[in-house]
Enzyme design. Structure first.
Site, short mmCIF file in Angstrom:
data_model
loop_
_atom_site.label_atom_id
_atom_site.label_comp_id
_atom_site.label_asym_id
_atom_site.label_seq_id
_atom_site.Cartn_x
_atom_site.Cartn_y
_atom_site.Cartn_z
N CYS A 28 16.22 17.61 -83.13
CA CYS A 28 15.23 17.92 -82.43
C CYS A 28 16.22 18.76 -81.41
CB CYS A 28 16.55 16.65 -81.41
SG CYS A 28 15.26 15.58 -82.42
N HIS A 60 9.71 15.11 -75.09
CA HIS A 60 10.92 16.13 -76.04
C HIS A 60 10.09 16.41 -77.32
CE1 HIS A 60 13.52 16.88 -78.82
NE2 HIS A 60 13.49 15.48 -79.68
N CYS A 65 21.70 14.99 -79.48
CA CYS A 65 21.68 14.08 -80.76
C CYS A 65 20.50 15.05 -81.67
CB CYS A 65 21.49 12.47 -81.11
SG CYS A 65 20.08 11.84 -79.73
#
Length: 402
Positions: free
Chosen positions: A91, A358, A388
């Site tokens: 991510c 995202h 995160c």
């Protein structure tokens, strides 16, 4: 060493990450090329030697594989001289690209580096690259492997979050994102995506659900309960955290980050590059940091990464004006707020990934641009981005407005 400045930042709107999404018929190189062309048109960066294009790609396989950055640069018509490379840290891939670009400039390894990322989740699902995590039984046992959603429910359980709390956070994200769009707060950075005929495919973040309420979100079923029970991950959690008698299955599609397609790009360079291009820097990248945590819980490292980045400038988190904390799940940001004491009034003031989505490899670059636009809008001096990361990591970047 030279300072690393941000001269401009662009992003595509986020398209729904399914076959019905507005960007699905395009390719990842189309999205990558679209932000590179826009950045060139706005800055004229090709008037100086660009050292590299660095793209974050969460799952660099199939259409997103084979060095998407170099392919997108060629597809954009930037010329044969501009190289490209891809970096992947799940991510945080896009933020890693920004940090690496800044480090190259600060180390004198180039006057200009372009950073950003691409992810088309409608084509390549999350985890599409495979790997031992989740498929290797020995490794799973060694690390107490839990999928992301189960880890989010574990985090919420340990923190004592209620379903109403995580849904309320999601509603607020939707309201903030809707207000930001209504007031034109994203206008400076958004690059409409067009197909090969020049027809507009998408000009607005597509995943948003501004009519969401506590009542409507409360009707959604937990998304990860079956995974915990049928996959046996609930037993893994109990083995690692024996104090958890039963997982609270809090997270749904409504309070978790949206699955979307998108791309981002930033022009990062030295003061000398700005002089050559006739551009005034908008911000200086002053610090970056990484942090690790228990891979079973995995989602709690952003606070420590943020503290480390701030400390490298002799600052505390209380000294920082604005934050972008990626909304992977509601409990992630709620934990960041409780762990740091930072007010929600300073965090994700224009909504986040729960509302807008995202796009894994592109998100870090998007968040830096969103943060910079807001800093300029309100006259803030400092801002920090943190995400995160799977396998138990966090990445953070501190910027100061020029």
């Amino acid at each position: 060493m030279p300072d690393a400045f941000i001269f401009d930042a662009v992003r595509t709107p986020r398209g729904s990450g399914r076959a019905s999404g507005s960007l699905h018929t395009l390719s990842p190189i189309d999205l990558g090329a679209s932000v590179l062309r826009a950045l060139r048109e706005r800055t004229g960066f090709d008037r100086v030697a660009v050292e590299d294009v660095i793209f974050g790609v969460g799952d660099a396989v199939e259409d997103q594989g084979a060095n998407l950055a170099r392919s997108a640069a060629l597809h954009a018509g930037l010329g044969n001289d501009i190289t490209g490379s891809v970096i992947s840290r799940f991510c945080a891939s896009g933020l890693d690209a920004v940090n690496l670009a800044a480090a190259k400039v600060a180390a004198g390894q180039g006057e200009v580096v372009i950073a950003g990322g691409v992810e088309m989740m409608s084509l390549i699902p999350i985890g599409g690259t495979g790997g031992p995590w989740g498929s290797d039984a020995d490794f799973n046992t060694l690390t107490n492997f839990t999928p992301l959603g189960v880890a989010a429910d574990l985090l919420g359980t340990l923190e004592g979050h209620t379903r109403e709390q995580v849904d309320a956070f999601a509603v607020e994200s939707q309201l903030r994102a809707a207000r930001a769009w209504r007031e034109g707060r994203f206008a400076r950075s958004i690059v409409p995506v067009r197909d090969f005929n020049g027809v507009s495919c998408l000009e607005h973040d597509e995943h948003m659900r501004p009519m969401s309420t506590l009542e409507t979100l409360g009707k959604l079923k937990p998304a990860f309960a079956d995974m915990a029970v049928k996959g046996g991950f609930g037993e893994t959690v109990k083995r690692r955290y024996p104090q958890v008698d039963r997982l609270s299955h809090l997270h749904t599609g409504g309070n978790s980050s949206g699955v979307v397609d998108g791309a981002s790009a930033l022009l990062i360079g030295s003061a000398k590059a700005g002089e050559m291009l006739g551009l005034k820097p908008r911000a200086r990248i002053t610090a970056a940091a990484n942090a690790g945590c228990d891979p079973c819980l995995m989602l709690v490292a952003p606070a420590e990464a943020a503290r480390r980045a701030a400390s490298r400038r002799g600052m505390t988190l209380g000294d920082i004006d604005l934050f972008e904390v990626n909304e992977a799940f509601s409990s992630v940001v709620l934990r960041f707020l409780s762990d740091t004491g930072v007010s929600h009034d300073k965090v994700n003031v224009n909504g986040g990934a729960i509302a807008m989505g995202h796009p894994i490899g592109a998100t870090g670059g998007m968040l830096v641009g969103t943060l910079l636009d807001e800093m300029e809008r309100v006259g803030a001096a400092t801002g920090l981005v943190t995400l995160c990361v799977g396998l138990g990591m966090g990445v953070a970047t501190l910027i100061e407005r020029v």
